[in-house]
Design a protein around this motif. Structure first.
Motif, short mmCIF file in Angstrom:
data_model
loop_
_atom_site.label_atom_id
_atom_site.label_comp_id
_atom_site.label_asym_id
_atom_site.label_seq_id
_atom_site.Cartn_x
_atom_site.Cartn_y
_atom_site.Cartn_z
N ARG A 1 0.86 -1.19 0.00
CA ARG A 1 0.00 0.00 0.00
C ARG A 1 0.89 1.23 0.00
NH1 ARG A 1 -5.55 -0.25 3.29
NH2 ARG A 1 -5.50 -2.18 2.06
N GLU A 2 0.56 2.17 -0.88
CA GLU A 2 1.41 3.34 -1.13
C GLU A 2 0.70 4.62 -0.71
OE1 GLU A 2 3.41 5.55 -5.07
OE2 GLU A 2 1.80 4.08 -5.30
N PHE A 3 1.42 5.49 -0.06
CA PHE A 3 0.89 6.80 0.32
C PHE A 3 0.64 7.65 -0.92
CE2 PHE A 3 0.20 10.74 2.32
CZ PHE A 3 1.05 11.68 1.76
N VAL A 4 -0.52 8.29 -0.97
CA VAL A 4 -0.87 9.17 -2.09
C VAL A 4 -0.93 10.63 -1.64
CG1 VAL A 4 -2.63 9.77 -3.80
CG2 VAL A 4 -2.13 7.36 -3.30
N ALA A 5 -1.75 10.91 -0.63
CA ALA A 5 -1.93 12.29 -0.19
C ALA A 5 -2.55 12.29 1.19
CB ALA A 5 -2.81 13.06 -1.16
N THR A 6 -2.30 13.38 1.93
CA THR A 6 -2.89 13.55 3.25
C THR A 6 -3.23 15.01 3.46
OG1 THR A 6 -2.55 13.21 5.62
CG2 THR A 6 -0.61 13.76 4.32
N ILE A 7 -4.20 15.25 4.34
CA ILE A 7 -4.67 16.60 4.60
C ILE A 7 -4.94 16.76 6.09
CG2 ILE A 7 -7.09 15.94 4.14
CD1 ILE A 7 -7.39 18.72 2.77
N SER A 8 -4.59 17.92 6.62
CA SER A 8 -4.80 18.19 8.04
C SER A 8 -6.28 18.39 8.34
CB SER A 8 -4.02 19.45 8.44
OG SER A 8 -4.54 20.58 7.75
N THR B 1 -3.03 2.98 -11.87
CA THR B 1 -4.01 1.92 -11.68
C THR B 1 -3.80 1.22 -10.34
OG1 THR B 1 -4.29 1.54 -14.04
CG2 THR B 1 -4.83 -0.29 -12.56
N ALA B 2 -4.85 1.19 -9.52
CA ALA B 2 -4.76 0.61 -8.18
C ALA B 2 -6.13 0.69 -7.52
CB ALA B 2 -3.75 1.37 -7.34
N VAL B 3 -6.24 0.04 -6.38
CA VAL B 3 -7.37 0.28 -5.49
C VAL B 3 -6.99 1.44 -4.59
CG1 VAL B 3 -8.85 -0.65 -3.69
CG2 VAL B 3 -8.08 -2.13 -5.57
N TYR B 4 -7.85 2.43 -4.53
CA TYR B 4 -7.60 3.62 -3.73
C TYR B 4 -8.41 3.56 -2.44
CZ TYR B 4 -4.96 5.82 -7.45
OH TYR B 4 -3.99 6.12 -8.38
N TYR B 5 -7.71 3.80 -1.34
CA TYR B 5 -8.33 3.74 -0.02
C TYR B 5 -8.27 5.09 0.66
CZ TYR B 5 -7.59 -1.32 -0.50
OH TYR B 5 -7.60 -2.61 -0.94
N CYS B 6 -9.35 5.46 1.33
CA CYS B 6 -9.28 6.63 2.20
C CYS B 6 -9.12 6.16 3.64
CB CYS B 6 -10.49 7.53 2.04
SG CYS B 6 -12.05 6.89 2.69
N ALA B 7 -8.56 7.02 4.45
CA ALA B 7 -8.27 6.66 5.83
C ALA B 7 -8.35 7.88 6.72
CB ALA B 7 -6.88 6.03 5.93
N LEU B 8 -8.64 7.64 7.98
CA LEU B 8 -8.74 8.70 8.98
C LEU B 8 -7.76 8.45 10.11
CD1 LEU B 8 -11.87 10.37 10.44
CD2 LEU B 8 -10.27 9.27 11.99
N SER B 9 -7.07 9.50 10.52
CA SER B 9 -6.12 9.41 11.62
C SER B 9 -6.59 10.29 12.76
CB SER B 9 -4.75 9.88 11.15
OG SER B 9 -3.88 10.03 12.25
N PRO C 1 -1.08 16.15 9.09
CA PRO C 1 -1.00 15.14 8.04
C PRO C 1 -0.07 13.99 8.41
CG PRO C 1 -0.84 17.34 7.12
CD PRO C 1 -0.77 17.49 8.58
N ARG C 2 -0.46 12.78 8.00
CA ARG C 2 0.30 11.58 8.28
C ARG C 2 0.54 10.82 6.99
NH1 ARG C 2 2.56 12.40 13.17
NH2 ARG C 2 1.00 12.87 14.76
N VAL C 3 1.70 10.20 6.85
CA VAL C 3 2.05 9.55 5.59
C VAL C 3 2.23 8.04 5.71
CG1 VAL C 3 3.11 11.65 4.73
CG2 VAL C 3 4.53 9.91 5.86
N LEU C 4 2.19 7.50 6.92
CA LEU C 4 2.42 6.07 7.12
C LEU C 4 1.12 5.36 7.44
CD1 LEU C 4 5.67 6.34 9.26
CD2 LEU C 4 5.48 5.91 6.82
N THR C 5 0.97 4.14 6.92
CA THR C 5 -0.30 3.43 7.09
C THR C 5 -0.63 3.18 8.55
OG1 THR C 5 0.85 1.32 6.80
CG2 THR C 5 -0.14 2.30 4.84
#
Length: 124
Positions: free
Chosen positions: A45-52, A91-99, A104-108
Motif C-alpha cells: 500500500r502506497e501513500f498518495v496524499a494527506t490533509i490536516s 491503476t490501483a485500489v484507492y483507499y481513504c483513511a482517517l487518523s 498530516p500523516r504519511v504512514l499506514t
C-alpha cells in the motif's frame, strides 16, 4: 466507530481525470487528519496524499505531485481526491483513511480507520 466509503473510481484513458470521494459517518471528521493510499496488485500500500484537520496543510507522494489534489469539506463530512493527467501506473485500489492526529500523516500505521477501497483503472 467511523465508517468510510469511497466512490468515484472507474475506468479512464491515460491523460484523463477522476474525482474520488470519501464519505464518513459515525463521527465528525473535522478534528482529524485524513489521507488517501493506493495498492496495486502485488505491491505494498502506497501513500498518495494527506490533509490536516482544517485542510490548511497537505502532503503528496512524489509520484502524484502536481497531478492530484486532496481536499475536504468538513460540513459534508467528506474528503476528495482530484486526479488529473492520469497514467497507467496510477491503476490501483484507492483507499481513504482517517487518523486521530490533527496533522498530516504519511504512514499506514498512523491511520485508525480505513475504507473498503475503490478501483481506478487507467488504460493506454
Amino acid at each position: 466507530q467511523v465508517q468510510l466509503v469511497e466512490s468515484g473510481g472507474g475506468l479512464v484513458q491515460a491523460g484523463g481525470s477522476l474525482r474520488l470521494s470519501c464519505a464518513a459517518s459515525g463521527r465528525p471528521i473535522s478534528s482529524y487528519a485524513m489521507g488517501w493510499f493506493r495498492q496495486a496488485p502485488g505491491k505494498d500500500r502506497e501513500f498518495v496524499a494527506t490533509i490536516s484537520w482544517s485542510g490548511g496543510s497537505t502532503k503528496y507522494g512524489d509520484s502524484v505531485k502536481g497531478r492530484f489534489t486532496i481536499s475536504r469539506d468538513n460540513a459534508k463530512n467528506t474528503m476528495y481526491l482530484q486526479m488529473n493527467s492520469l497514467k497507467p501506473e496510477d491503476t490501483a485500489v484507492y483507499y481513504c483513511a482517517l487518523s486521530f492526529s490533527q496533522v498530516p500523516r504519511v504512514l499506514t500505521y498512523e491511520y485508525d480507520y480505513w475504507g473498503q477501497g475503490t478501483q481506478v483503472t487507467v488504460s493506454l
